[in-house]
Design an enzyme around this catalytic site. Structure first.
Site, short mmCIF file in Angstrom:
data_model
loop_
_atom_site.label_atom_id
_atom_site.label_comp_id
_atom_site.label_asym_id
_atom_site.label_seq_id
_atom_site.Cartn_x
_atom_site.Cartn_y
_atom_site.Cartn_z
CB SER A 1 -3.98 69.81 14.24
OG SER A 1 -5.25 70.01 14.81
CG ASP B 1 7.94 65.21 0.34
OD1 ASP B 1 8.28 66.26 -0.22
OD2 ASP B 1 6.87 65.10 0.97
NE ARG C 1 7.65 73.26 -3.89
CZ ARG C 1 8.97 73.31 -3.90
NH1 ARG C 1 9.59 74.08 -4.79
NH2 ARG C 1 9.68 72.60 -3.05
CG LEU C 2 2.63 76.13 1.70
CD1 LEU C 2 2.61 77.66 1.74
CD2 LEU C 2 1.61 75.57 2.69
CB VAL D 1 10.74 69.83 2.16
CG1 VAL D 1 12.04 69.07 1.96
CG2 VAL D 1 10.21 69.59 3.58
CG ASN E 1 -1.88 68.41 -1.62
OD1 ASN E 1 -1.20 69.01 -0.80
ND2 ASN E 1 -3.18 68.22 -1.46
N GLY E 2 1.22 66.92 -0.55
CA GLY E 2 1.33 66.14 0.67
C GLY E 2 2.70 66.20 1.30
CD GLU E 3 6.10 67.49 3.98
OE1 GLU E 3 7.31 67.35 3.70
OE2 GLU E 3 5.44 68.49 3.64
CB CYS F 1 1.07 71.68 -3.37
SG CYS F 1 2.77 71.79 -2.75
#
Length: 614
Positions: free
Chosen positions: A377, A102, A50-51, A54, A77-79, A2
């Site tokens: 990646s 999360d 927001r992307l 989850v 923003n993150g995971e 995000c």
């Protein structure tokens, strides 16, 4: 992934904040095209793009929650890759949850542990928490800096954002650069000093740092760094530990509620991630893993082998694809695909970048997004396990200053004489170099060579790796694609920092230890393949296109680049198609047409951002 913006100001009105938050957030819509929400109350306002990866319903932001006589507002923003472990620990303390995102775990963790929550997280993140009653803003960034976060202090407040452009969209900010900003571009670009935002009045929160703003005072502190310890494990034990940590990191990062794939270049790093991921998919009954590689128009005709790129990727990609039966896509970029995105890649980065190394990645991510929303990646392996020539080649190790900036004299040659006299480029470069190696945690009593290796690791982690992570974040998010980097798992980095160079360089091969850890995971030919950097085009039409762009700039004597660069020198460079300078401008790839394109990008940056040089 995000993007978010925030503005705390004690004097502005709420109605003004509503408009300005929208204005700032709109500039980073590409980071999160699925949803936009904002929250404004009193002195604070936040916007979140927001992307969705989850929990679509349970992860809406800004997220607000009350407890302990306080109300908290989170933008994130993150995971997190250890969400369930942290959630279980919080449940044991009596906390309840409304969803499975999360995001909620990050917020509740802060509510329970304050800034100590950062030590609990395994993941990539940048976030802000506004505590309404305390009138306190807390911001933090992940340990290795995979996710970006910038800020700008004001007389009556502070602005924070995922990208520089969002801060520049604030009406109180002007796009200007002073002496240090000029030196960052001319001397260090496309890298930059950790924490330096280049633009006047804009700073970057460094990886592994957090900060709090309250009542007009900003306090910044480091919460994580690598530490030096003796390494007592045998080579066999070290190999097993690396394999264990790496496998766990990859498998943790496969969690997603949307389609996921991997980058596959045929090199050791991406092939290793693909192999672990594909086997995990089979074991979990998830079907064939989707994998993606990039190639260029007529590359088989124009490719020229050199010491940095001895061979093409195709045959190695096929070995990995066949071994694991992945659903593979080879995406071929045309010259027009690359050239047409050279300007956009600057605008995504907010700074001059790495020419077609950036634009090709942007195009590649756009095409991948047609198939998946998340991809893994192989960045960071070379910096952590010693894959670059400057880790082992004597002339590189002994070079004064940053080993990937070998062109300081060539850079000075292109600069106007009056600019060169005003700015001491070599001194600035060496000062930044010594500042960084002086930070490196060393081990008391170790040999001079061992200390030099630690300094080189630290330098790569905080400079070269940051440049590549910034590129990967901006280009992937420019395509609204989330990219995860398993080698950036802090447990791998902490462990690898203390592994002796003799082990890492096992068999006198770059990343020899990592290759041993992957024995049996990768086909033998891939395992033994010499390191190749990210592939670039060799097509002569690319050279024609960028020299034509430079010709256009040269035809306008008042173009802003000529405030810094010498017109005649750039003309000579362009007429030689970049061959008049035979050293890479940066790293291993930026020579010839890539250098010309980078200079064109500098002019585009100065023009589009309307930069004032103070």
């Amino acid at each position: 992934m995000c993007g978010f913006v925030g503005w705390v100001n004690t004097r502005s009105r709420e109605e003004d904040k509503l408009l300005i938050i929208d204005q700032m957030a709109e500039t980073i819509n590409h980071r999160g095209p699925d949803d936009y929400q904002k929250w404004v109350q009193g002195p604070a306002g936040f916007g979140h793009q927001r992307l969705i990866v989850v929990d679509p319903k349970g992860g809406v932001q800004p997220m607000v929650r009350q407890a302990n006589n306080e109300e908290y507002v989170l933008c994130y923003n993150g995971e997190l890759y250890n969400t369930e472990e942290v959630r279980d620990e919080l449940k044991a303390k009596g906390w309840t949850f409304n969803g499975h995102s999360d995001t909620e775990v990050v917020l509740v963790s802060y509510m329970e542990w304050g800034e100590e929550c950062l030590k609990k997280f395994n993941g990539i993140f940048a976030f802000s928490v506004w505590e309404i009653n305390k009138q306190r803003l807390f911001i933090a960034r992940d340990r290795l800096g995979v996710k970006p976060l910038f800020y700008s202090e004001q007389k009556d407040g502070i602005i924070v954002a995922s990208e520089i452009k969002a801060i520049l969209a604030h009406p109180d900010k002007q796009a200007s650069i002073a002496e240090e900003g000029v030196l960052e571009i001319l001397t260090l670009g496309p890298s930059r000093t950790p924490g330096h935002g280049v633009f006047e009045g804009i700073d970057e929160l460094r990886p592994g740092f957090c900060a709090s703003w309250q009542h007009g005072t900003l306090s910044v502190k480091r919460y994580w760094n690598v530490e030096s310890h003796p390494h007592h494990s045998s080579f066999k034990e070290t190999v097993e530990k690396v394999r264990e940590l790496f496998t766990d990191a990859v498998e943790r990062q496969l969690v997603s509620d949307v389609k996921l794939g991997t980058f596959l270049s045929g090199g050791v790093d991406s092939s290793a991630i693909t192999s672990i991921a594909a086997e995990h998919y089979k074991k979990e009954g998830l079907g064939a893993l989707q994998t993606f590689s990039i190639d260029y128009e007529e590359q088989e005709k124009f490719f020229k082998s050199n010491s940095f790129q001895p061979d093409r990727d195709l045959s190695y990609i096929q070995m990995v694809q066949m071994a694991h039966q992945t659903k593979h896509y080879t995406l071929e970029a045309s010259v027009e695909d690359l050239v047409s995105r050279l300007k956009r890649s600057v605008e995504l980065r907010d700074l001059p970048g790495m020419a077609d190394v950036d634009s090709s990645l942007l195009w590649f991510c756009e095409r991948i997004k047609n198939h998946v929303t998340v991809s893994l990646s192989g960045e960071c392996a070379d910096e952590i396990f010693g894959g670059y020539p400057w880790f082992y080649r004597k002339e590189d190790r002994d070079r004064k200053g940053f080993p990937w900036i070998r062109s300081i004299k060539e850079r000075q040659k292109l600069i106007r004489n009056d600019v060169s006299k005003r700015y001491d480029m070599e001194k600035y470069m060496l000062d930044r170099y010594h500042d960084s190696i002086g930070e490196a945690p060393l081990l008391k009593g170790e040999s001079f060579e061992a200390s030099k290796h630690r300094q080189m690791l630290y330098l790569n982690m905080n400079w070269f790796m940051q440049t590549l992570l910034e590129r990967k974040d901006r280009m992937s998010m420019g395509a609204s694609l989330e990219v995860r980097v398993p080698f950036s798992d802090h447990r791998i980095v902490e462990y690898a920092y203390n592994i002796p160079w003799e082990m890492k360089h096992h068999g006198e091969q770059e990343k020899g230890l990592l290759r041993e850890a992957l024995r049996g995971v990768l086909p033998d030919k891939v395992l033994k393949r010499k390191k190749n950097p990210y592939p670039k085009t060799f097509h002569p039409n690319y050279t024609k296109a960028v020299t034509a762009w430079m010709d256009e700039i040269l035809s306008v004597p008042q173009a802003p680049i000529f405030d810094l660069f010498d017109h005649k020198e750039l003309q000579t460079l362009n007429e030689s198609q970049g061959r008049s300078i035979n050293k890479p401008w940066f790293g291993q790839l930026m020579t010839g047409p890539q250098l010309i394109a980078n200079l064109c990008q500098i002019n585009h940056w100065l023009t589009v951002y309307k930069i004032k040089i103070n």
